[in-house]
Each structure stands twice: as C-alpha cells, then as structure tokens.
Design a protein around this motif. Structure first.
Motif, PDB file in Angstrom:
ATOM      1  N   LYS A 123      25.646 -32.023  26.249  1.00  0.00           N
ATOM      2  CA  LYS A 123      25.822 -31.523  24.885  1.00  0.00           C
ATOM      3  C   LYS A 123      25.996 -30.017  24.911  1.00  0.00           C
ATOM      4  N   GLY A 124      27.230 -29.577  24.766  1.00  0.00           N
ATOM      5  CA  GLY A 124      27.496 -28.150  24.650  1.00  0.00           C
ATOM      6  C   GLY A 124      27.261 -27.338  25.908  1.00  0.00           C
ATOM      7  N   LYS A 125      27.345 -27.965  27.072  1.00  0.00           N
ATOM      8  CA  LYS A 125      27.135 -27.246  28.328  1.00  0.00           C
ATOM      9  C   LYS A 125      28.475 -27.047  29.030  1.00  0.00           C
ATOM     10  N   HIS A 126      28.880 -25.802  29.137  1.00  0.00           N
ATOM     11  CA  HIS A 126      30.126 -25.524  29.844  1.00  0.00           C
ATOM     12  C   HIS A 126      29.879 -25.589  31.350  1.00  0.00           C
ATOM     13  N   PHE A 127      30.830 -26.139  32.074  1.00  0.00           N
ATOM     14  CA  PHE A 127      30.743 -26.185  33.534  1.00  0.00           C
ATOM     15  C   PHE A 127      32.077 -25.779  34.124  1.00  0.00           C
ATOM     16  N   GLY A 128      32.039 -25.341  35.354  1.00  0.00           N
ATOM     17  CA  GLY A 128      33.231 -24.847  36.032  1.00  0.00           C
ATOM     18  C   GLY A 128      33.826 -25.876  36.967  1.00  0.00           C
ATOM     19  N   GLY A 129      34.347 -25.356  38.055  1.00  0.00           N
ATOM     20  CA  GLY A 129      35.015 -26.230  39.018  1.00  0.00           C
ATOM     21  C   GLY A 129      35.071 -25.567  40.371  1.00  0.00           C
ATOM     22  N   ILE A 130      36.279 -25.371  40.866  1.00  0.00           N
ATOM     23  CA  ILE A 130      36.434 -24.803  42.201  1.00  0.00           C
ATOM     24  C   ILE A 130      36.110 -23.318  42.242  1.00  0.00           C
ATOM     25  N   SER A 131      36.077 -22.669  41.066  1.00  0.00           N
ATOM     26  CA  SER A 131      35.716 -21.252  41.004  1.00  0.00           C
ATOM     27  C   SER A 131      35.029 -21.001  39.668  1.00  0.00           C
ATOM     28  N   GLY A 132      34.686 -19.736  39.431  1.00  0.00           N
ATOM     29  CA  GLY A 132      33.956 -19.437  38.203  1.00  0.00           C
ATOM     30  C   GLY A 132      32.567 -20.012  38.312  1.00  0.00           C
ATOM     31  N   GLY A 133      32.192 -20.849  37.378  1.00  0.00           N
ATOM     32  CA  GLY A 133      30.903 -21.523  37.461  1.00  0.00           C
ATOM     33  C   GLY A 133      30.990 -22.758  38.329  1.00  0.00           C
ATOM     34  N   PRO A 134      29.839 -23.307  38.704  1.00  0.00           N
ATOM     35  CA  PRO A 134      29.840 -24.521  39.537  1.00  0.00           C
ATOM     36  C   PRO A 134      30.291 -25.740  38.733  1.00  0.00           C
ATOM     37  N   PRO A 135      30.746 -26.783  39.435  1.00  0.00           N
ATOM     38  CA  PRO A 135      31.104 -28.021  38.742  1.00  0.00           C
ATOM     39  C   PRO A 135      29.850 -28.660  38.146  1.00  0.00           C
ATOM     40  N   LEU A 136      30.063 -29.616  37.283  1.00  0.00           N
ATOM     41  CA  LEU A 136      28.961 -30.382  36.712  1.00  0.00           C
ATOM     42  C   LEU A 136      28.449 -31.350  37.780  1.00  0.00           C
ATOM     43  N   VAL A 137      27.158 -31.314  38.063  1.00  0.00           N
ATOM     44  CA  VAL A 137      26.546 -32.235  39.021  1.00  0.00           C
ATOM     45  C   VAL A 137      25.439 -32.980  38.283  1.00  0.00           C
ATOM     46  N   VAL A 138      25.570 -34.307  38.222  1.00  0.00           N
ATOM     47  CA  VAL A 138      24.568 -35.151  37.573  1.00  0.00           C
ATOM     48  C   VAL A 138      23.984 -36.056  38.640  1.00  0.00           C
ATOM     49  N   GLU A 139      22.673 -35.966  38.841  1.00  0.00           N
ATOM     50  CA  GLU A 139      22.002 -36.781  39.850  1.00  0.00           C
ATOM     51  C   GLU A 139      21.133 -37.829  39.184  1.00  0.00           C
ATOM     52  N   PHE A 140      21.106 -39.004  39.794  1.00  0.00           N
ATOM     53  CA  PHE A 140      20.312 -40.123  39.288  1.00  0.00           C
ATOM     54  C   PHE A 140      19.288 -40.521  40.338  1.00  0.00           C
ATOM     55  N   LYS A 141      18.136 -40.986  39.880  1.00  0.00           N
ATOM     56  CA  LYS A 141      17.103 -41.458  40.785  1.00  0.00           C
ATOM     57  C   LYS A 141      17.564 -42.751  41.450  1.00  0.00           C
ATOM     58  N   GLN A 142      17.065 -42.992  42.643  1.00  0.00           N
ATOM     59  CA  GLN A 142      17.423 -44.207  43.385  1.00  0.00           C
ATOM     60  C   GLN A 142      17.111 -45.447  42.548  1.00  0.00           C
ATOM     61  N   GLY A 143      18.090 -46.330  42.427  1.00  0.00           N
ATOM     62  CA  GLY A 143      17.931 -47.576  41.690  1.00  0.00           C
ATOM     63  C   GLY A 143      18.091 -47.441  40.184  1.00  0.00           C
ATOM     64  N   GLU A 144      18.300 -46.220  39.697  1.00  0.00           N
ATOM     65  CA  GLU A 144      18.393 -45.988  38.252  1.00  0.00           C
ATOM     66  C   GLU A 144      19.761 -46.374  37.686  1.00  0.00           C
ATOM     67  N   VAL A 145      20.836 -46.091  38.427  1.00  0.00           N
ATOM     68  CA  VAL A 145      22.189 -46.276  37.912  1.00  0.00           C
ATOM     69  C   VAL A 145      23.052 -46.989  38.936  1.00  0.00           C
ATOM     70  N   GLY A 146      23.857 -47.898  38.439  1.00  0.00           N
ATOM     71  CA  GLY A 146      24.832 -48.580  39.272  1.00  0.00           C
ATOM     72  C   GLY A 146      25.946 -49.096  38.399  1.00  0.00           C
ATOM     73  N   GLY A 147      27.022 -49.531  39.021  1.00  0.00           N
ATOM     74  CA  GLY A 147      28.130 -50.101  38.273  1.00  0.00           C
ATOM     75  C   GLY A 147      29.370 -50.167  39.117  1.00  0.00           C
ATOM     76  N   ARG A 148      30.319 -50.930  38.646  1.00  0.00           N
ATOM     77  CA  ARG A 148      31.628 -50.996  39.297  1.00  0.00           C
ATOM     78  C   ARG A 148      32.555 -49.929  38.716  1.00  0.00           C
ATOM     79  N   PHE A 149      32.426 -49.680  37.430  1.00  0.00           N
ATOM     80  CA  PHE A 149      33.272 -48.712  36.744  1.00  0.00           C
ATOM     81  C   PHE A 149      32.429 -47.526  36.294  1.00  0.00           C
ATOM     82  N   LEU A 150      32.983 -46.329  36.435  1.00  0.00           N
ATOM     83  CA  LEU A 150      32.362 -45.124  35.914  1.00  0.00           C
ATOM     84  C   LEU A 150      33.357 -44.507  34.938  1.00  0.00           C
ATOM     85  N   ARG A 151      32.881 -44.191  33.741  1.00  0.00           N
ATOM     86  CA  ARG A 151      33.745 -43.644  32.693  1.00  0.00           C
ATOM     87  C   ARG A 151      33.196 -42.312  32.207  1.00  0.00           C
TER      88      ARG A 151
END
Length: 189
Positions: A99-127
């Motif tokens: 929500k309202g968080k700007h993120f970068g990429g290869i330069s400028g700011g870092p890319p968005l990194v979202v980490e999940f706890k083991q066993g918390e998230v799974g799926g065949r499709f990511l959207r």
C-alpha cells in the motif's frame, strides 16, 4: 535453407507472425532480462493483472519484483500491488498487499522483495494485480519467484505467463531463453 528453418522455428515458437497476445507480451515479465524498462504492458483498465504459471503447485518462499525505471517521476503505478496465488488459476488467495510503497529495480532503490515463512504460501500460479476501480496501466521489468531450499533458482524464469490485456506498447516475446539452442521443426523426423 538454414535461414528459412530458423525463421520457421521462430514462427512456431512465437505463434503466427509473432502475434502479440496477452500471453506473448506477458512472457517479458519472466524472461530473465532486467534492464529497467517495461517488459510487459497492460492496457489502461481497472484492476490490471499479470501472472505466471509455475507448472505445478509449489511452496513459495520469496517473490522479487523489479519495477520499470524509464518513466516520468510520479508515475508509480505499482506502489499499490497485490500478490495472489492459485492452485487452479480460478480461485485466488491474497498473499501480500503493498500500500503506497514505492520500490525500484536494477538501480535507484532496491526491487520489492516479499518473503514468506516456510509452509505459509504455495501455488501453481502467482499473480500481481493493481487494485484500482479507476483505469490504470500495469507494467513492470521482471518478476522472480523462489521456493524454500533453492534460493538461487527462479521458478518463474521462462515459464508461461499471461496478463489481463495488451496495450499499444505490447510486443511478442519468446518463451525460451535467448541463448537456448534453436529447435528445428525437422528434428522430429
């Protein structure tokens, strides 16, 4: 003859005459090319989305999203972003909300990194989806998906992808790695 074979192999891989479809444009989001430009581009529409098919239901430990950096300041469409998963491509579960968080990429700011706890998230499709009742574009540089125990193997790389629409800036991209050897149609004979 070889030049004709290469042209035919490319046409088979990309579809008729390199047709621009939601699938061929979306491939740019998981082609491994990170250059700060848009890799796919939806039309201006409410709730635009991009997704990747990981091939089977897998545990997901990390998602890394590289923003495009080649646009005018203030046009940070992805500052509000939903990450969803699905086992079947029909029923979706919201896994993370930016929500309202700007993120970068290869330069400028870092890319968005979202980490999940083991066993918390799974799926065949990511959207990835921008929640917006007002028409808005979705355009990013690259999306990477990782599983527990293999932090260096991007599961999304060269996987089939799709998106909600195409725009005037959409282009057909290849599904295979740029350095992969060509597959000649005659090899089956």
């Amino acid at each position: 003859i070889e030049e004709d074979w290469l042209r035919q192999a490319k046409a088979v891989e990309q579809g008729p005459a390199g047709a621009v479809t939601t699938e061929t444009d979306a491939r740019g989001g998981c082609d491994g090319i990170k250059n700060g430009k848009y890799a796919f581009h939806t039309a201006q529409e409410p709730n635009p989305w991009w997704q990747v098919d990981l091939g089977q239901v897998v545990p997901i430990s990390r998602v890394v999203v590289f923003n495009r950096l080649d646009y005018a300041p203030g046009l940070h469409n992805a500052d509000n972003l939903h990450i969803l998963t699905s086992d079947d491509g029909k029923q979706w579960t919201l896994r993370h909300e930016i929500k309202g968080k700007h993120f970068g990429g290869i330069s400028g700011g870092p890319p968005l990194v979202v980490e999940f706890k083991q066993g918390e998230v799974g799926g065949r499709f990511l959207r990835l989806q921008i929640p917006s009742t007002q028409p808005i574009f979705l355009h990013l540089d690259e999306v990477e998906v990782y599983r527990p125990g293999a932090p260096e193997r991007n599961l999304a790389l060269h996987r089939p992808a799709n998106q909600s629409s195409i725009s005037q800036w959409s282009t057909a991209k290849s599904l295979k790695a740029p350095d992969a050897p060509p597959i000649y149609p005659t090899a089956a004979f």
